[in-house]
Structure formats: C-alpha cells, structure tokens
Design a protein around this motif. Structure first.
Motif, PDB file in Angstrom:
ATOM      1  N   CYS A 176      17.509 -12.929  -0.018  1.00 52.24           N
ATOM      2  CA  CYS A 176      17.074 -14.317  -0.256  1.00 52.24           C
ATOM      3  C   CYS A 176      17.830 -14.936  -1.425  1.00 52.24           C
ATOM      4  O   CYS A 176      18.400 -14.236  -2.253  1.00 52.24           O
ATOM      5  CB  CYS A 176      15.584 -14.336  -0.585  1.00 52.24           C
ATOM      6  SG  CYS A 176      14.546 -13.514   0.625  1.00 52.24           S
ATOM      7  N   ASP A 177      17.795 -16.256  -1.495  1.00 54.96           N
ATOM      8  CA  ASP A 177      18.335 -16.966  -2.656  1.00 54.96           C
ATOM      9  C   ASP A 177      17.322 -16.981  -3.795  1.00 54.96           C
ATOM     10  O   ASP A 177      17.692 -17.009  -4.962  1.00 54.96           O
ATOM     11  CB  ASP A 177      18.704 -18.405  -2.290  1.00 54.96           C
ATOM     12  CG  ASP A 177      19.887 -18.469  -1.333  1.00 54.96           C
ATOM     13  OD1 ASP A 177      20.754 -17.572  -1.381  1.00 54.96           O
ATOM     14  OD2 ASP A 177      19.931 -19.407  -0.526  1.00 54.96           O
ATOM     15  N   ILE A 178      16.026 -16.985  -3.446  1.00 53.51           N
ATOM     16  CA  ILE A 178      14.933 -17.050  -4.416  1.00 53.51           C
ATOM     17  C   ILE A 178      13.924 -15.953  -4.083  1.00 53.51           C
ATOM     18  O   ILE A 178      13.604 -15.733  -2.915  1.00 53.51           O
ATOM     19  CB  ILE A 178      14.220 -18.422  -4.359  1.00 53.51           C
ATOM     20  CG1 ILE A 178      15.213 -19.566  -4.629  1.00 53.51           C
ATOM     21  CG2 ILE A 178      13.028 -18.476  -5.315  1.00 53.51           C
ATOM     22  CD1 ILE A 178      15.760 -19.609  -6.040  1.00 53.51           C
ATOM     23  N   TYR A 179      13.423 -15.291  -5.108  1.00 60.19           N
ATOM     24  CA  TYR A 179      12.428 -14.219  -4.950  1.00 60.19           C
ATOM     25  C   TYR A 179      11.206 -14.519  -5.813  1.00 60.19           C
ATOM     26  O   TYR A 179      11.335 -15.138  -6.877  1.00 60.19           O
ATOM     27  CB  TYR A 179      13.000 -12.874  -5.410  1.00 60.19           C
ATOM     28  CG  TYR A 179      14.130 -12.376  -4.568  1.00 60.19           C
ATOM     29  CD1 TYR A 179      13.886 -11.608  -3.438  1.00 60.19           C
ATOM     30  CD2 TYR A 179      15.442 -12.680  -4.893  1.00 60.19           C
ATOM     31  CE1 TYR A 179      14.927 -11.152  -2.651  1.00 60.19           C
ATOM     32  CE2 TYR A 179      16.491 -12.232  -4.109  1.00 60.19           C
ATOM     33  CZ  TYR A 179      16.227 -11.462  -2.996  1.00 60.19           C
ATOM     34  OH  TYR A 179      17.258 -11.017  -2.212  1.00 60.19           O
ATOM     35  N   GLN A 180      10.061 -14.056  -5.364  1.00 56.18           N
ATOM     36  CA  GLN A 180       8.889 -14.056  -6.227  1.00 56.18           C
ATOM     37  C   GLN A 180       9.093 -12.911  -7.229  1.00 56.18           C
ATOM     38  O   GLN A 180       9.380 -11.781  -6.840  1.00 56.18           O
ATOM     39  CB  GLN A 180       7.610 -13.853  -5.425  1.00 56.18           C
ATOM     40  CG  GLN A 180       7.240 -15.051  -4.576  1.00 56.18           C
ATOM     41  CD  GLN A 180       7.013 -16.283  -5.446  1.00 56.18           C
ATOM     42  OE1 GLN A 180       6.313 -16.234  -6.449  1.00 56.18           O
ATOM     43  NE2 GLN A 180       7.629 -17.392  -5.068  1.00 56.18           N
ATOM     44  N   ALA A 181       8.975 -13.218  -8.505  1.00 52.71           N
ATOM     45  CA  ALA A 181       9.244 -12.223  -9.544  1.00 52.71           C
ATOM     46  C   ALA A 181       8.374 -10.975  -9.376  1.00 52.71           C
ATOM     47  O   ALA A 181       8.845  -9.848  -9.557  1.00 52.71           O
ATOM     48  CB  ALA A 181       9.040 -12.840 -10.929  1.00 52.71           C
ATOM     49  N   GLN A 182       7.109 -11.161  -9.004  1.00 55.66           N
ATOM     50  CA  GLN A 182       6.237 -10.001  -8.831  1.00 55.66           C
ATOM     51  C   GLN A 182       6.691  -9.122  -7.671  1.00 55.66           C
ATOM     52  O   GLN A 182       6.526  -7.911  -7.726  1.00 55.66           O
ATOM     53  CB  GLN A 182       4.785 -10.416  -8.668  1.00 55.66           C
ATOM     54  CG  GLN A 182       4.150 -10.805  -9.983  1.00 55.66           C
ATOM     55  CD  GLN A 182       2.663 -11.008  -9.863  1.00 55.66           C
ATOM     56  OE1 GLN A 182       2.145 -11.392  -8.817  1.00 55.66           O
ATOM     57  NE2 GLN A 182       1.962 -10.779 -10.959  1.00 55.66           N
ATOM     58  N   ALA A 183       7.293  -9.695  -6.642  1.00 53.52           N
ATOM     59  CA  ALA A 183       7.798  -8.884  -5.527  1.00 53.52           C
ATOM     60  C   ALA A 183       8.928  -7.983  -6.009  1.00 53.52           C
ATOM     61  O   ALA A 183       9.012  -6.815  -5.623  1.00 53.52           O
ATOM     62  CB  ALA A 183       8.271  -9.778  -4.386  1.00 53.52           C
ATOM     63  N   VAL A 184       9.780  -8.506  -6.867  1.00 52.40           N
ATOM     64  CA  VAL A 184      10.870  -7.706  -7.431  1.00 52.40           C
ATOM     65  C   VAL A 184      10.289  -6.599  -8.306  1.00 52.40           C
ATOM     66  O   VAL A 184      10.685  -5.438  -8.189  1.00 52.40           O
ATOM     67  CB  VAL A 184      11.849  -8.596  -8.233  1.00 52.40           C
ATOM     68  CG1 VAL A 184      12.911  -7.751  -8.927  1.00 52.40           C
ATOM     69  CG2 VAL A 184      12.499  -9.636  -7.324  1.00 52.40           C
ATOM     70  N   LEU A 185       9.335  -6.946  -9.145  1.00 53.40           N
ATOM     71  CA  LEU A 185       8.733  -5.939 -10.028  1.00 53.40           C
ATOM     72  C   LEU A 185       7.978  -4.880  -9.225  1.00 53.40           C
ATOM     73  O   LEU A 185       8.025  -3.690  -9.562  1.00 53.40           O
ATOM     74  CB  LEU A 185       7.803  -6.616 -11.037  1.00 53.40           C
ATOM     75  CG  LEU A 185       8.523  -7.483 -12.078  1.00 53.40           C
ATOM     76  CD1 LEU A 185       7.495  -8.180 -12.968  1.00 53.40           C
ATOM     77  CD2 LEU A 185       9.497  -6.674 -12.911  1.00 53.40           C
ATOM     78  N   ARG A 186       7.290  -5.284  -8.156  1.00 53.21           N
ATOM     79  CA  ARG A 186       6.616  -4.308  -7.300  1.00 53.21           C
ATOM     80  C   ARG A 186       7.630  -3.332  -6.726  1.00 53.21           C
ATOM     81  O   ARG A 186       7.393  -2.122  -6.685  1.00 53.21           O
ATOM     82  CB  ARG A 186       5.867  -5.014  -6.166  1.00 53.21           C
ATOM     83  CG  ARG A 186       4.395  -5.163  -6.395  1.00 53.21           C
ATOM     84  CD  ARG A 186       3.640  -5.584  -5.136  1.00 53.21           C
ATOM     85  NE  ARG A 186       4.227  -6.704  -4.417  1.00 53.21           N
ATOM     86  CZ  ARG A 186       4.023  -7.973  -4.718  1.00 53.21           C
ATOM     87  NH1 ARG A 186       3.261  -8.322  -5.727  1.00 53.21           N
ATOM     88  NH2 ARG A 186       4.588  -8.924  -4.004  1.00 53.21           N
ATOM     89  N   TRP A 187       8.761  -3.846  -6.259  1.00 53.33           N
ATOM     90  CA  TRP A 187       9.789  -2.988  -5.699  1.00 53.33           C
ATOM     91  C   TRP A 187      10.302  -2.004  -6.744  1.00 53.33           C
ATOM     92  O   TRP A 187      10.610  -0.865  -6.442  1.00 53.33           O
ATOM     93  CB  TRP A 187      10.945  -3.832  -5.152  1.00 53.33           C
ATOM     94  CG  TRP A 187      11.899  -3.005  -4.353  1.00 53.33           C
ATOM     95  CD1 TRP A 187      11.806  -2.674  -3.034  1.00 53.33           C
ATOM     96  CD2 TRP A 187      13.097  -2.379  -4.832  1.00 53.33           C
ATOM     97  NE1 TRP A 187      12.864  -1.876  -2.673  1.00 53.33           N
ATOM     98  CE2 TRP A 187      13.669  -1.679  -3.758  1.00 53.33           C
ATOM     99  CE3 TRP A 187      13.730  -2.336  -6.061  1.00 53.33           C
ATOM    100  CZ2 TRP A 187      14.856  -0.955  -3.873  1.00 53.33           C
ATOM    101  CZ3 TRP A 187      14.904  -1.615  -6.174  1.00 53.33           C
ATOM    102  CH2 TRP A 187      15.444  -0.933  -5.087  1.00 53.33           C
ATOM    103  N   LEU A 188      10.330  -2.455  -7.998  1.00 59.90           N
ATOM    104  CA  LEU A 188      10.770  -1.588  -9.085  1.00 59.90           C
ATOM    105  C   LEU A 188       9.689  -0.605  -9.550  1.00 59.90           C
ATOM    106  O   LEU A 188       9.949   0.251 -10.375  1.00 59.90           O
ATOM    107  CB  LEU A 188      11.240  -2.435 -10.274  1.00 59.90           C
ATOM    108  CG  LEU A 188      12.552  -3.181 -10.038  1.00 59.90           C
ATOM    109  CD1 LEU A 188      12.767  -4.220 -11.134  1.00 59.90           C
ATOM    110  CD2 LEU A 188      13.712  -2.215  -9.959  1.00 59.90           C
TER     111      LEU A 188
END
Length: 61
Positions: free
Chosen positions: A47-59
C-alpha cells in the motif's frame, strides 16, 4: 509486554503512515531484509498508506 510497548502501540491509534515510514519502522526493528519486506507486503499489503498499528502489530507489538 511492558508499559513502554503498550504506550508506543497505543500512541499509534488512528494514525496513518506512508510506505516510506512503514519501511523505516521495519529497518528500525531490523526487519528490512528483502524476504522480510516481501513477507510484510504479503501479510499487510503493498500500500501507499498503512495504519500505524497494523505495522506495529506485524512487528510484534
């Protein structure tokens, strides 16, 4: 999970970040090898834009 992680994750609520920023977060967490990025895209989307919490969840937050 310690208090700092919860605060960091919670502070990202309702925050959108760019692809560049998402990849910077992966680098900060040493998850920036090509196979890691490919897995990230497979799991979260390319995506061009991500929900920050989705990125942190993945991490793992």
């Amino acid at each position: 999970m310690d208090e700092t992680c919860r605060d960091y994750y919670e502070s990202a609520e309702n925050t959108a970040i760019s692809r560049r920023r998402a990849l910077e977060e992966l680098r900060r967490h040493q998850q920036d090898a090509p196979e890691d990025v490919a897995e990230f895209y497979a799991d979260v989307g390319d995506c061009d834009i991500y929900q920050a919490q989705a990125v942190l969840r993945w991490l793992g937050y």
